[in-house]
Design a protein around this motif. Structure first.
Motif, PDB file in Angstrom:
ATOM      1  N   GLY A  81     -13.450   2.305   0.586  1.00 15.16           N
ATOM      2  CA  GLY A  81     -13.486   3.731   0.904  1.00 15.16           C
ATOM      3  C   GLY A  81     -12.142   4.403   0.701  1.00 15.16           C
ATOM      4  N   HIS A  82     -12.189   5.729   0.533  1.00 19.41           N
ATOM      5  CA  HIS A  82     -11.014   6.585   0.340  1.00 19.41           C
ATOM      6  C   HIS A  82     -10.136   6.057  -0.802  1.00 19.41           C
ATOM      7  N   SER A  83      -8.921   5.600  -0.518  1.00 22.94           N
ATOM      8  CA  SER A  83      -8.078   5.050  -1.595  1.00 22.94           C
ATOM      9  C   SER A  83      -7.818   3.566  -1.412  1.00 22.94           C
ATOM     10  N   THR A 113       1.498   3.504  -0.713  1.00 26.20           N
ATOM     11  CA  THR A 113       2.078   4.581  -1.521  1.00 26.20           C
ATOM     12  C   THR A 113       2.824   5.616  -0.700  1.00 26.20           C
ATOM     13  N   HIS A 114       2.368   5.862   0.529  1.00 28.69           N
ATOM     14  CA  HIS A 114       3.048   6.864   1.362  1.00 28.69           C
ATOM     15  C   HIS A 114       2.562   6.767   2.798  1.00 28.69           C
ATOM     16  N   ALA A 115       3.171   7.593   3.655  1.00 23.18           N
ATOM     17  CA  ALA A 115       3.058   7.378   5.096  1.00 23.18           C
ATOM     18  C   ALA A 115       1.946   8.152   5.775  1.00 23.18           C
ATOM     19  N   ASP A 135      -1.586   9.160   7.360  1.00 21.95           N
ATOM     20  CA  ASP A 135      -2.508   8.299   8.104  1.00 21.95           C
ATOM     21  C   ASP A 135      -3.692   7.805   7.276  1.00 21.95           C
ATOM     22  N   ASP A 136      -4.117   8.608   6.300  1.00 23.34           N
ATOM     23  CA  ASP A 136      -5.267   8.187   5.495  1.00 23.34           C
ATOM     24  C   ASP A 136      -4.873   7.166   4.425  1.00 23.34           C
ATOM     25  N   HIS A 137      -3.651   6.607   4.555  1.00 19.78           N
ATOM     26  CA  HIS A 137      -3.204   5.531   3.656  1.00 19.78           C
ATOM     27  C   HIS A 137      -2.639   4.338   4.418  1.00 19.78           C
ATOM     28  N   ILE A 138      -2.333   4.576   5.706  1.00 22.01           N
ATOM     29  CA  ILE A 138      -1.750   3.472   6.496  1.00 22.01           C
ATOM     30  C   ILE A 138      -2.516   3.235   7.798  1.00 22.01           C
ATOM     31  N   GLY A 181      -1.792   6.595  -6.365  1.00 22.24           N
ATOM     32  CA  GLY A 181      -1.569   7.110  -5.013  1.00 22.24           C
ATOM     33  C   GLY A 181      -2.044   8.552  -4.931  1.00 22.24           C
ATOM     34  N   ASP A 182      -1.562   9.273  -3.924  1.00 22.24           N
ATOM     35  CA  ASP A 182      -1.860  10.701  -3.834  1.00 22.24           C
ATOM     36  C   ASP A 182      -0.864  11.416  -4.721  1.00 22.24           C
ATOM     37  N   THR A 183      -1.354  12.211  -5.643  1.00 21.50           N
ATOM     38  CA  THR A 183      -0.423  12.943  -6.492  1.00 21.50           C
ATOM     39  C   THR A 183      -1.114  14.102  -7.183  1.00 21.50           C
ATOM     40  N   MET A 212     -10.621   7.702  -6.862  1.00 22.87           N
ATOM     41  CA  MET A 212     -10.315   7.499  -5.445  1.00 22.87           C
ATOM     42  C   MET A 212      -9.989   8.838  -4.790  1.00 22.87           C
ATOM     43  N   HIS A 213      -9.856   8.802  -3.462  1.00 23.53           N
ATOM     44  CA  HIS A 213      -9.468   9.993  -2.691  1.00 23.53           C
ATOM     45  C   HIS A 213     -10.469  11.142  -2.873  1.00 23.53           C
ATOM     46  N   PHE A 214     -11.760  10.829  -2.660  1.00 28.66           N
ATOM     47  CA  PHE A 214     -12.810  11.848  -2.748  1.00 28.66           C
ATOM     48  C   PHE A 214     -13.830  11.609  -1.636  1.00 28.66           C
TER      49      PHE A 214
END
Ligand code: NI
Ligand code: MN
Length: 233
Positions: free
Chosen positions: A10-12, A52-54, A56-59, A143-145, A193-195
């Motif tokens: 899910g997510h990324s 990729t970054h800090a 919450d939806d990635h860590i 990542g998110d970009t 991803m990220h959808f």
């Protein structure tokens, strides 16, 4: 040719496995409001976790999976410092432009156009993406970009076989710009991803598929809990 196995949480969040190494990207599972499957976090045993970054939806599940799995966590210097303060010490700091070989895993840290602060206010450094070499494959995890023209450096410096690109819009590129990104990186095998996770990033699957198809780019929109074999075509 050896295949890679890619599992979508899910997510990324993806696990990418070769015959000898398992890499988990941006673990965010238990807090995902849209998950259609139950996952047992204790059954996720990566060798490496790449972050990729800090946000919450990635860590969201980074601390618990890192602690349970003892996986090495690779992220920015600021991510490394924050994790060490939280008691996670099997970490390796990198920064943009850096490349390093970890046994069977080559990691290039690449820039991303995004922000990176922890929800406690700590500085996450820059948001990043990765170009990864494992098994016989090289791939890009963006990542998110947003879209940025330096993505064109990727085919010049380290051409990739496939890529994970965000397509949800609002916080990242949407599908239209992801098609452009695929062209910038000269790659026609894209994993979305990220959808759909939150209302802000819900996509129309059919129109996204049509956009990629028109551009002649193969798009995989993964489903929660499913595993896919690479190469896609
Ligand atoms: Ni983010
Ligand atoms: Mn995000």
């Amino acid at each position: 040719m050896e295949k890679l196995k890619i599992t979508y949480y899910g997510h990324s969040t993806f696990m990418v496995e070769s015959a000898d190494v398992k890499v988990l990207f941006d673990p965010f599972i238990s807090g995902n409001p849209s998950l259609t499957k139950d996952f047992n976090l204790d059954e996720i045993h990566p060798d490496y976790i790449l972050v990729t970054h800090a946000h919450d939806d990635h860590i969201g599940d980074l601390l618990s999976i890192a602690e349970a799995s003892k996986a090495m966590v690779i992220g920015t210097w600021e991510m490394h410092v924050w994790l060490n303060k939280k008691g996670i010490t099997n970490t390796h700091p990198m920064n943009i432009g850096g490349t390093r070989l970890f046994d069977n895993l080559q990691v290039h840290m690449f820039q991303a156009m995004h922000t990176s602060s922890f929800s406690d206010g700590s500085d996450g450094g820059s948001a990043v993406g990765f170009v990864i070499e494992m098994g016989a494959y090289r791939f890009y995890y963006a990542g998110d970009t947003g879209l940025f023209s330096d993505m064109k450096l990727i085919p010049e410096l380290m051409p990739v076989d496939f890529a994970f690109l965000p397509i949800g819009g609002n916080f990242t590129m949407n599908a239209t710009y992801a098609v452009k990104a695929a062209k910038f990186i000269q790659c026609d095998q894209i994993i979305a991803m990220h959808f759909d996770t939150f209302g802000y990033i819900v996509i129309d699957h059919q129109s996204v598929k049509d956009e990629f198809k028109q551009a002649g780019i193969h798009l995989l929109i993964p489903e929660h809990g499913y595993s896919y074999q690479l190469p896609l075509k």
